[in-house]
Scaffold this motif. Sequence first.
Motif, PDB file in Angstrom:
ATOM      1  N   GLY A 141      58.037  50.147  28.304  1.00 28.55           N
ATOM      2  CA  GLY A 141      58.998  49.937  29.386  1.00 28.55           C
ATOM      3  C   GLY A 141      60.332  50.565  29.034  1.00 28.55           C
ATOM      4  O   GLY A 141      61.117  50.932  29.888  1.00 28.55           O
ATOM      5  N   ARG A 180      62.274  52.433  25.130  1.00 33.30           N
ATOM      6  CA  ARG A 180      62.049  52.754  23.730  1.00 33.30           C
ATOM      7  C   ARG A 180      62.190  51.490  22.875  1.00 33.30           C
ATOM      8  O   ARG A 180      63.096  50.692  23.107  1.00 33.30           O
ATOM      9  N   ASP A 203      54.657  50.761  19.789  1.00 30.60           N
ATOM     10  CA  ASP A 203      55.445  51.227  20.931  1.00 30.60           C
ATOM     11  C   ASP A 203      54.568  52.225  21.688  1.00 30.60           C
ATOM     12  O   ASP A 203      53.923  53.069  21.062  1.00 30.60           O
ATOM     13  N   HIS A 204      54.482  52.113  22.980  1.00 33.06           N
ATOM     14  CA  HIS A 204      53.765  53.151  23.739  1.00 33.06           C
ATOM     15  C   HIS A 204      54.539  53.492  25.000  1.00 33.06           C
ATOM     16  O   HIS A 204      55.234  52.680  25.573  1.00 33.06           O
ATOM     17  N   GLN A 253      54.787  55.469  32.399  1.00 29.68           N
ATOM     18  CA  GLN A 253      55.629  55.417  33.595  1.00 29.68           C
ATOM     19  C   GLN A 253      54.826  54.821  34.759  1.00 29.68           C
ATOM     20  O   GLN A 253      53.594  54.891  34.741  1.00 29.68           O
ATOM     21  N   THR A 254      55.528  54.341  35.742  1.00 27.43           N
ATOM     22  CA  THR A 254      54.844  53.849  36.943  1.00 27.43           C
ATOM     23  C   THR A 254      53.890  54.923  37.468  1.00 27.43           C
ATOM     24  O   THR A 254      52.758  54.629  37.874  1.00 27.43           O
ATOM     25  N   ASP A 271      61.584  62.670  31.418  1.00 33.27           N
ATOM     26  CA  ASP A 271      62.070  62.176  30.135  1.00 33.27           C
ATOM     27  C   ASP A 271      62.338  63.387  29.256  1.00 33.27           C
ATOM     28  O   ASP A 271      61.607  64.381  29.320  1.00 33.27           O
ATOM     29  N   ARG A 321      66.359  59.904  29.880  1.00 33.07           N
ATOM     30  CA  ARG A 321      65.895  60.414  31.166  1.00 33.07           C
ATOM     31  C   ARG A 321      66.710  61.647  31.521  1.00 33.07           C
ATOM     32  O   ARG A 321      67.882  61.751  31.150  1.00 33.07           O
ATOM     33  N   ASN A 368      67.205  51.985  32.566  1.00 26.96           N
ATOM     34  CA  ASN A 368      66.215  50.983  32.234  1.00 26.96           C
ATOM     35  C   ASN A 368      66.908  49.693  31.838  1.00 26.96           C
ATOM     36  O   ASN A 368      67.493  49.609  30.769  1.00 26.96           O
ATOM     37  N   ARG A 427      63.045  49.494  35.803  1.00 29.71           N
ATOM     38  CA  ARG A 427      63.505  50.836  36.143  1.00 29.71           C
ATOM     39  C   ARG A 427      64.383  50.801  37.390  1.00 29.71           C
ATOM     40  O   ARG A 427      63.947  50.343  38.442  1.00 29.71           O
TER      41      ARG A 427
HETATM   42  P1  AMP Z   1      58.630  52.616  34.572  1.00 27.87           P
HETATM   43  O1  AMP Z   1      58.201  53.565  35.618  1.00 27.87           O
HETATM   44  O2  AMP Z   1      59.365  51.434  35.070  1.00 27.87           O
HETATM   45  O3  AMP Z   1      57.482  52.228  33.654  1.00 27.87           O
HETATM   46  O4  AMP Z   1      59.688  53.387  33.682  1.00 27.87           O
HETATM   47  C1  AMP Z   1      59.313  54.580  33.068  1.00 27.87           C
HETATM   48  C2  AMP Z   1      60.399  55.069  32.188  1.00 27.87           C
HETATM   49  O5  AMP Z   1      60.742  54.079  31.214  1.00 27.87           O
HETATM   50  C3  AMP Z   1      59.973  56.269  31.371  1.00 27.87           C
HETATM   51  O6  AMP Z   1      60.094  57.459  32.095  1.00 27.87           O
HETATM   52  C4  AMP Z   1      60.911  56.185  30.192  1.00 27.87           C
HETATM   53  O7  AMP Z   1      62.167  56.702  30.508  1.00 27.87           O
HETATM   54  C5  AMP Z   1      61.012  54.700  29.971  1.00 27.87           C
HETATM   55  N1  AMP Z   1      60.013  54.244  28.996  1.00 27.87           N
HETATM   56  C6  AMP Z   1      58.915  53.521  29.230  1.00 27.87           C
HETATM   57  N2  AMP Z   1      58.273  53.243  28.083  1.00 27.87           N
HETATM   58  C7  AMP Z   1      58.977  53.828  27.096  1.00 27.87           C
HETATM   59  C8  AMP Z   1      58.827  53.927  25.663  1.00 27.87           C
HETATM   60  N3  AMP Z   1      57.831  53.329  25.051  1.00 27.87           N
HETATM   61  N4  AMP Z   1      59.740  54.643  24.997  1.00 27.87           N
HETATM   62  C9  AMP Z   1      60.773  55.238  25.620  1.00 27.87           C
HETATM   63  N5  AMP Z   1      60.971  55.162  26.950  1.00 27.87           N
HETATM   64  C10 AMP Z   1      60.086  54.477  27.686  1.00 27.87           C
END
Ligand code: AMP
Length: 640
Positions: free
Chosen positions: A373, A375, A394-395, A398-399, A486, A501, A507, A512
């Motif tokens: 969600g 970093r 950590d993984h 994105q939506t 990203d 981003r 975030n 988001r």
């Molecule tokens: P969402 O669509 O709400 O899941 O948000 C996606 C965005 O959250 C990604 O494009 C990243 O900018 C950020 N994001 C999600 N997971 C990570 C992660 N593990 N590490 C870094 N950024 C992340």
Amino acid sequence: MTQGMPMTNAYDEAYQRSLDDPEGFWGAAAEDLVWTRKWDKVLDDSAAPLYRWFTGGELNTCYNAVDRHVDEGRGDRLAVVYDSPVTDTKATLTFAELKDQVARFAGVLRARGVEKGDRVLVYMPMVPEALVAMLACARLGAVHSVVFGGFASNELAVRIDDAAPKVIVSASCGIEPGRVVAYKPLLDAAIDQARNKPSCCVILARPQQACDLIDGRDVDWAGAMDSATPADCVPVAATDPLYILYTSGTTGQPKGVVRDNGGHAVALKWTMKNVYDVRPGEVYWAASDVGWVVGHSYIVYAPLLNGNATIVFEGKPVGTPDAGTFWRVISEYKVPVMFTAPTAFRAIRRDDPNAELLKNYDMSGFRTLFLAGERTDPETLNWAVENLNVPVIDHWWQTETGWAIAANCMGLHPFPVKPGSPTKPVPGWDVRVLDDDQNPVEPGDIGSIVVKLPLPPGTLPTLWNAEQRFRDAYLADFPGHYKTADAGFIDDDGYVYIMSRTDDIINVAGHRLSTGAMEEVLARHPDVAECAVIGVADPLKGQLPLGFMVLKAGVDRPHEEIVSEVVRMVREQIGPVAAFKSATVVKRLPKTRSGKILRGTMQKIADNEAYRMPATIDDPAILEEIDDSLRQIGYGKARA
Ligand code: AMP
Ligand code: COA
């Protein structure tokens, strides 16, 4: 092994195979599902750069997630655990019980005219009925669109207008710590505002708060279920939409991410074994909300497709009742694998820095913690590893993607964790880092992170009602690639690092949000001539929005009044989830000579970080003024 041969492992082999032979790779994964008609083609590239997976195939996602387990003799296994510290309620459903509920609710929807392809909007708190409603839509081949409860009426109205749902499913209220959120008035206001009115609303009456039903439009969930005729699963094309999930774009108009049925089921089931290393029959817990993609993929579909029990947790990591809640749930339901956002762990750490509460629980069955969600900052990672004594993964996703782009694939070959990196691209994802001229950068150099097309199954095929926007937003800037928006780099060992981003998305507590959408709200204030919203660093939520306003000439009202008005406007027009609480009035906004607001520089000043004077700045003195205003509200140099 022959000398000189490169070392390989299950991850390297799977990764290479997924890129060399995507049809063979995903075709084999698809055998794990029940299809009512086999696909003609695994990957259909006839309309490239728009790709489709499993064309010609037919299946039903609900059948694979629910009925299948009953038909194969696993009906008495646990499917859903509801644990709600905010209402002091616990309940469980077996797969057979879940099937009964879902079939009945599908009958309720059908009786209101919902058929294959019709949209149903779901605006629900974290209760099992939310899952029942989603699965019932999947059962009928209807398309659900779940809207997170923390959004305001206006956001709900925008989504109603775009999705044009025949029916809306909602509840009388949601429960936030310390307050009951009356959903029904928010829903009624949204429907009033929307141009596309639903013909019916099904409302779950919760004991915490009653609500009025509108005659001729609203029906009571319980009453409708009592008299419902259960409906069977309707086979749909693999390429038919399963759901629309709206997510923040760069403007106030959210993007309707579309998910298909076939590719989605194939990919998600595959991840349960290969990414999360969860075995059927185990309990899997994603502490998120059904309103987010994590909730769609890992509270609802993936665990159920894989025959896991899923936990519907209605509470927070802290304060419901304390920072030991997560440990209680893990030990009580013997959860081996959990998924949540780093912000939840920062909150727990803040309240219980030495993890004293952990000592009260038996965590012996806990194997892995997954975070996403935002970093995972190394401090949070280290704290979790030291206290939980399990791998913390950590993984990154994105939506739009629906599942992880980069992860440490625990079911294939766990790699050593490098703090700050979500490890390597997951099989299926050909991740590249390009410069602005679309050339690959050297390992370790920062650039735009893109994915070479085709994207693997389960990712967005398009945006709802907005194919051109899909092409423009994701495919146009780097032809032949999907733009993740990203920025980051890949190191010499192939580890991916996500740094920021490239657009105006921020975030906040793993949620988001679009600063552009907040700027649109601020700009509607009658006293505001010009404005900007940026994301500033926050130790708990990762980022928080902060507004800057230039007032119209002649406005001489106290600035605090205007600030509190815009704070209220964002809460009312976007929702409490935006967590927009701070703004400041400035004389001017720093801009380039061509008139572009220097948001990046403002953010660095607010965070008290070193910055370079932008070469194109119109008037450098403005930055001093910005710094002064920020200091007065506790940002900038006041942060030192
Ligand atoms: P969402 O669509 O709400 O899941 O948000 C996606 C965005 O959250 C990604 O494009 C990243 O900018 C950020 N994001 C999600 N997971 C990570 C992660 N593990 N590490 C870094 N950024 C992340
Ligand atoms: N319905 C109505 N309001 C909601 C809501 C919902 N479903 N979810 C959140 N809100 C409200 C909150 O009550 C809060 O309102 P407030 O300004 O009146 O206090 C506001 O939206 C912000 O909520 P939240 O982001 O949850 O912040 P918080 O301060 O209440 O809690 C955390 C902080 C860190 C404990 C919390 O953000 C958290 O648990 N985060 C985990 C994130 C997560 O699961 N993300 C999903 C992606 S994996």
